[in-house]
Scaffold this active site. Structure first.
Site, PDB file in Angstrom:
ATOM      1  N   GLU A   1       0.822  -1.217   0.000  1.00 30.45           N
ATOM      2  CA  GLU A   1       0.000   0.000   0.000  1.00 30.45           C
ATOM      3  C   GLU A   1       0.854   1.265   0.000  1.00 30.45           C
ATOM      4  O   GLU A   1       0.473   2.283   0.563  1.00 30.45           O
ATOM      5  CB  GLU A   1      -0.945   0.027   1.215  1.00 30.45           C
ATOM      6  CG  GLU A   1      -2.202  -0.752   1.024  1.00 30.45           C
ATOM      7  CD  GLU A   1      -2.878  -0.453  -0.285  1.00 30.45           C
ATOM      8  OE1 GLU A   1      -2.875   0.717  -0.688  1.00 30.45           O
ATOM      9  OE2 GLU A   1      -3.362  -1.391  -0.906  1.00 30.45           O
TER      10      GLU A   1
HETATM   11  C1  LIG Z   1       2.863  -9.748   0.740  1.00 25.25           C
HETATM   12  C2  LIG Z   1       2.540  -8.702  -0.284  1.00 25.25           C
HETATM   13  C3  LIG Z   1       1.215  -8.447  -0.582  1.00 25.25           C
HETATM   14  C4  LIG Z   1       0.896  -7.497  -1.571  1.00 25.25           C
HETATM   15  N1  LIG Z   1      -0.419  -7.312  -1.935  1.00 25.25           N
HETATM   16  C5  LIG Z   1      -0.685  -6.582  -3.053  1.00 25.25           C
HETATM   17  C6  LIG Z   1      -1.998  -6.544  -3.597  1.00 25.25           C
HETATM   18  O1  LIG Z   1      -2.945  -7.126  -3.075  1.00 25.25           O
HETATM   19  N2  LIG Z   1      -2.188  -5.860  -4.757  1.00 25.25           N
HETATM   20  C7  LIG Z   1      -1.179  -5.203  -5.389  1.00 25.25           C
HETATM   21  O2  LIG Z   1      -1.420  -4.627  -6.442  1.00 25.25           O
HETATM   22  N3  LIG Z   1       0.071  -5.190  -4.869  1.00 25.25           N
HETATM   23  C8  LIG Z   1       0.337  -5.856  -3.724  1.00 25.25           C
HETATM   24  N4  LIG Z   1       1.612  -5.887  -3.207  1.00 25.25           N
HETATM   25  C9  LIG Z   1       2.649  -5.080  -3.857  1.00 25.25           C
HETATM   26  C10 LIG Z   1       3.091  -3.911  -2.987  1.00 25.25           C
HETATM   27  O3  LIG Z   1       2.078  -2.949  -2.920  1.00 25.25           O
HETATM   28  C11 LIG Z   1       4.407  -3.382  -3.592  1.00 25.25           C
HETATM   29  O4  LIG Z   1       5.389  -4.380  -3.305  1.00 25.25           O
HETATM   30  C12 LIG Z   1       4.816  -2.055  -3.011  1.00 25.25           C
HETATM   31  O5  LIG Z   1       3.925  -1.054  -3.400  1.00 25.25           O
HETATM   32  C13 LIG Z   1       6.232  -1.633  -3.429  1.00 25.25           C
HETATM   33  O6  LIG Z   1       6.453  -1.867  -4.781  1.00 25.25           O
HETATM   34  P1  LIG Z   1       7.752  -2.694  -5.233  1.00 25.25           P
HETATM   35  O7  LIG Z   1       7.781  -3.929  -4.421  1.00 25.25           O
HETATM   36  O8  LIG Z   1       7.723  -2.841  -6.695  1.00 25.25           O
HETATM   37  O9  LIG Z   1       8.959  -1.794  -4.794  1.00 25.25           O
HETATM   38  P2  LIG Z   1       9.626  -0.629  -5.660  1.00 25.25           P
HETATM   39  O10 LIG Z   1       8.577   0.267  -6.192  1.00 25.25           O
HETATM   40  O11 LIG Z   1      10.589  -1.223  -6.609  1.00 25.25           O
HETATM   41  O12 LIG Z   1      10.421   0.147  -4.535  1.00 25.25           O
HETATM   42  C14 LIG Z   1      11.702  -0.294  -4.026  1.00 25.25           C
HETATM   43  C15 LIG Z   1      12.224   0.742  -3.050  1.00 25.25           C
HETATM   44  O13 LIG Z   1      12.412   1.990  -3.739  1.00 25.25           O
HETATM   45  C16 LIG Z   1      11.704   3.031  -3.090  1.00 25.25           C
HETATM   46  N5  LIG Z   1      11.169   3.956  -4.090  1.00 25.25           N
HETATM   47  C17 LIG Z   1      10.528   3.668  -5.228  1.00 25.25           C
HETATM   48  N6  LIG Z   1      10.169   4.781  -5.869  1.00 25.25           N
HETATM   49  C18 LIG Z   1      10.576   5.810  -5.110  1.00 25.25           C
HETATM   50  C19 LIG Z   1      10.489   7.223  -5.218  1.00 25.25           C
HETATM   51  N7  LIG Z   1       9.866   7.816  -6.216  1.00 25.25           N
HETATM   52  N8  LIG Z   1      11.036   7.974  -4.224  1.00 25.25           N
HETATM   53  C20 LIG Z   1      11.632   7.389  -3.175  1.00 25.25           C
HETATM   54  N9  LIG Z   1      11.733   6.073  -3.021  1.00 25.25           N
HETATM   55  C21 LIG Z   1      11.215   5.278  -3.973  1.00 25.25           C
HETATM   56  C22 LIG Z   1      10.593   2.336  -2.294  1.00 25.25           C
HETATM   57  O14 LIG Z   1      10.159   3.099  -1.175  1.00 25.25           O
HETATM   58  C23 LIG Z   1      11.275   1.037  -1.887  1.00 25.25           C
HETATM   59  O15 LIG Z   1      12.001   1.246  -0.715  1.00 25.25           O
HETATM   60  C24 LIG Z   1       1.942  -6.779  -2.199  1.00 25.25           C
HETATM   61  C25 LIG Z   1       3.267  -7.027  -1.863  1.00 25.25           C
HETATM   62  C26 LIG Z   1       3.572  -7.987  -0.924  1.00 25.25           C
HETATM   63  C27 LIG Z   1       5.025  -8.262  -0.619  1.00 25.25           C
END
Ligand SMILES: Cc1cc2nc3c(=O)[nH]c(=O)nc-3n(C[C@H](O)[C@H](O)[C@H](O)COP(=O)(O)OP(=O)(O)OC[C@H]3O[C@@H](n4cnc5c(N)ncnc54)[C@H](O)[C@@H]3O)c2cc1C
Length: 602
Positions: A442
């Site tokens: 989220e």
């Molecule tokens: C158990 C689990 C359940 C989930 N459930 C759902 C679900 O039901 N539906 C769904 O759609 N998704 C779901 N997710 C996905 C989750 O919402 C994402 O993993 C999360 O939003 C982060 O995206 P990412 O993992 O791609 O990380 P990334 O976007 O790759 O981010 C990696 C790091 O970079 C940082 N970062 C990225 N962009 C920026 C920026 N502009 N400025 C500063 N820092 C930045 C982030 O804060 C993070 O620390 C789930 C994930 C997990 C692990």
């Protein structure tokens, strides 16, 4: 051993005594009829029983068993389907839902309490109804009448579940780059194609049908976030008479093996020209999804509160039972070989930290929920506008601050158990593993912090912040010279003033260097969280002092409130000094480092 009892006394304290929500509900059409004191009390009592008796006992075994995947079919752990059925039959999935479609129509301040209870019982279990309720909210706000009538009643009833399909392997935070496509069909439906990952409850055996809300791009969509549309994609098609039809071409490719919330199915979902229906307008899908996301953000914040509460309850019991060493001020348990560890100052430091976070955050949740109710049911446009601004301001703080300190509290829980905290049997290590995800999904803490400082505070020229600091200012003025709470009001007034000045300084620095916002944001969010909690603790202390002065049969309860407020102000609030120093140090200590220099030590 880990166990849970719904903290009903504290819930009543916050809801009725601190925020007097009953008076608010009485003025709101739509709530006055449904949310009378007796009904709400009965709901909370019953929710407390259902969650602590049917769900909490499954927490540990379901963590060990996890979910199973075989040939696209997902099975949840033993006991989950029965517990879900009990939960759904009680009407709990639709507790805050629209009565027009079979929801119970309870205020958010009530459904938030139910959410706290279910999440304290099992974070993994709590996700299934949370996603369903959020999907319903988005459909109710943006879908056509036909879609609402077809899907909402079964979703509120808990016989169908919801999911939220945003994330793709290459697109998490940055949804503007998603690749899932939706092709319009002659009959007005769409064919949705793409792969979503990490989808909570994407597939499971708890309900007859699963209704996916999917972000996808239309063929002619503009690039980036302005080209995203929202689609409803059912697992089973629904016939004209409402019965279930054939299977849609959406399936679960696998489930993730992860650090915690093992009983929550985290699915890879393949949409293979699956039939979908547009929700809201083309290319406005992100805004429609935000209705759900904002709901889930507060919901995930509540997970932080729930983790703190569960860990706290278990740690208190353990600290009373575990005998180790003697108190430095003489024997306390003379008939025992040693004193219980609750006598030791350092154990008390951890217990009080957990208590201050759990109870302070409970106040933060209900305060935020109150704004949701005003926005949704209010008739006074000015009051609605104010509540909306407050809600926008509070949402990223509630999501990120409460999950960060909820995780801290879960860690203290392990520490209080000593080596036993590390052993699975006691359940405390599970709290840590389960609560870790809440700071990620989220929108990570970093993203919430950017939302708070960048979008909510600086882009409104500080107006969003003022919506909160004005309330604090009014409280401080009203209590100026009130000896009983002077120790809280004086530092709170200083902090409130500093908050505005600090924001101005960041704004000025950001005009010269745009990196300053990102460099300050997480410290600013944590500072804001501690400041909010200071206000809530000051309010709670004022009330406790009044009750004690008037004479009460619950002297212990109110004395403990005052003492926890004192602990919070003297031992936790000083953390804001570190955040101020970090913020004022500026962006250069982060950005001056050459990117290549990060890898020189290995
Ligand atoms: C158990 C689990 C359940 C989930 N459930 C759902 C679900 O039901 N539906 C769904 O759609 N998704 C779901 N997710 C996905 C989750 O919402 C994402 O993993 C999360 O939003 C982060 O995206 P990412 O993992 O791609 O990380 P990334 O976007 O790759 O981010 C990696 C790091 O970079 C940082 N970062 C990225 N962009 C920026 C920026 N502009 N400025 C500063 N820092 C930045 C982030 O804060 C993070 O620390 C789930 C994930 C997990 C692990």
């Amino acid at each position: 051993m880990a166990d849970y009892k719904a903290p009903l006394r504290d819930m009543r304290f916050v809801l009725n005594e601190v925020f007097d929500v009953a008076s608010l509900w009485a003025q709101l059409p739509g709530l006055a009829e449904v949310a009378d004191a007796e009904t709400v009390e009965a709901i909370l009592e019953e929710a407390g029983k259902v969650t602590s008796r049917s769900i909490a006992p499954l927490n540990r075994a379901s963590d060990e068993e996890g979910c199973h995947w075989k040939d696209t079919v997902v099975t949840t752990p033993t006991g989950f389907p029965q517990a879900y059925q009990t939960y759904a039959e009680g009407g709990w999935v639709g507790v805050g839902g629209d009565p027009q479609y079979g929801g119970m129509g309870m205020p958010k301040a009530v459904s938030a309490q139910v959410e706290e209870m279910v999440n304290s019982s099992s974070l993994a279990f709590g996700l299934y109804p949370m996603l369903t309720a959020g999907a319903c909210l988005s459909l109710n706000a943006h879908a056509s009448e036909e879609l609402k009538a077809t899907y909402l009643p079964n979703m509120y009833a808990g016989t169908w579940a919801g999911s939220m399909c945003l994330t793709e392997a290459h697109a998490g935070t940055d949804l503007g780059i998603i690749r899932t496509r939706a092709e319009p069909q002659a009959d007005g439906s769409y064919k949705v194609t793409g792969t979503k990952i990490f989808i909570t409850g994407g597939e499971h055996d708890l309900t007859e049908n699963i209704i996916h809300l999917v972000l996808a791009k239309l063929p002619d969509a503009p690039a980036g976030p302005k080209g995203i549309s929202l689609f409803l994609v059912p697992k089973f098609m629904v016939n004209a008479d409402g019965s279930l039809g054939e299977r849609n071409s959406v399936s679960c490719g696998s489930i993730e093996h992860k650090m915690g919330i093992q009983a929550s199915a985290t699915c890879v979902m393949n949409f293979d020209a699956a039939v979908g229906y547009l929700v809201g307008e083309p290319n406005k899908g992100l805004a429609a999804m935000f209705t759900m996301m904002n709901y889930e953000r507060l919901g995930v914040g509540i997970q932080g509160l729930a983790s703190a509460e569960r860990s706290y309850q278990n740690a208190v019991e353990y600290a009373r039972d575990r005998l180790q060493s003697r108190s430095p001020t003489g024997l306390k348990a003379k008939d025992k070989v040693a004193d219980p560890i609750i006598v030791h100052p350092d154990v008390r430091r951890m217990l009080l930290t957990m208590k201050a976070f759990a109870e302070g955050n409970r106040a933060m949740v209900y305060f935020t929920a109150k704004q949701v109710d005003i926005v949704k049911y209010g008739t006074d446009e000015e009051a609605k506008k104010k509540a909306d601004a407050l809600l926008a301001f509070m949402t990223p703080i509630a999501k990120a601050f409460m999950t960060e300190v909820g995780f801290e509290a879960a860690n203290h829980g392990v520490q209080i158990y000593g080596g036993h905290g590390f052993i699975a049997e006691w359940g405390m290590e599970q709290n840590v593993r389960d609560s870790r995800i809440s700071m990620l999904y989220e929108g990570t803490t970093g993203i919430q912090a950017l939302d708070l400082l960048g979008r909510k505070v600086l882009m409104t020229q500080g107006e969003a912040l003022k919506s909160f600091t004005k309330i604090v200012h009014k409280f401080c003025q009203a209590n100026e010279g009130n000896e009983a709470v002077n120790e809280f009001v004086t530092p709170l007034a200083q902090l409130n003033k500093e908050w505005g000045e600090l924001t101005m300084k960041i704004g000025m620095a950001a005009m010269k260097d745009r990196e300053e916002v990102g460099a300050a944001s997480v410290d600013y969010l944590m500072y804001s969280g501690y400041a909010c909690l200071a206000y809530f603790w000051a309010e709670m202390a004022r009330l406790a002092a009044e009750k004690l002065a008037a004479g009460t049969s619950e002297e212990a309860f109110y004395t403990a409130k005052l003492q926890t407020a004192r602990f919070y102000f003297q031992r936790i609030l000083p953390r804001t000094r570190t955040h101020v120093a970090a913020i004022l140090s500026g962006a250069s200590n982060l950005m001056d480092m050459n990117e290549e220099h990060f890898g020189l030590s290995y």
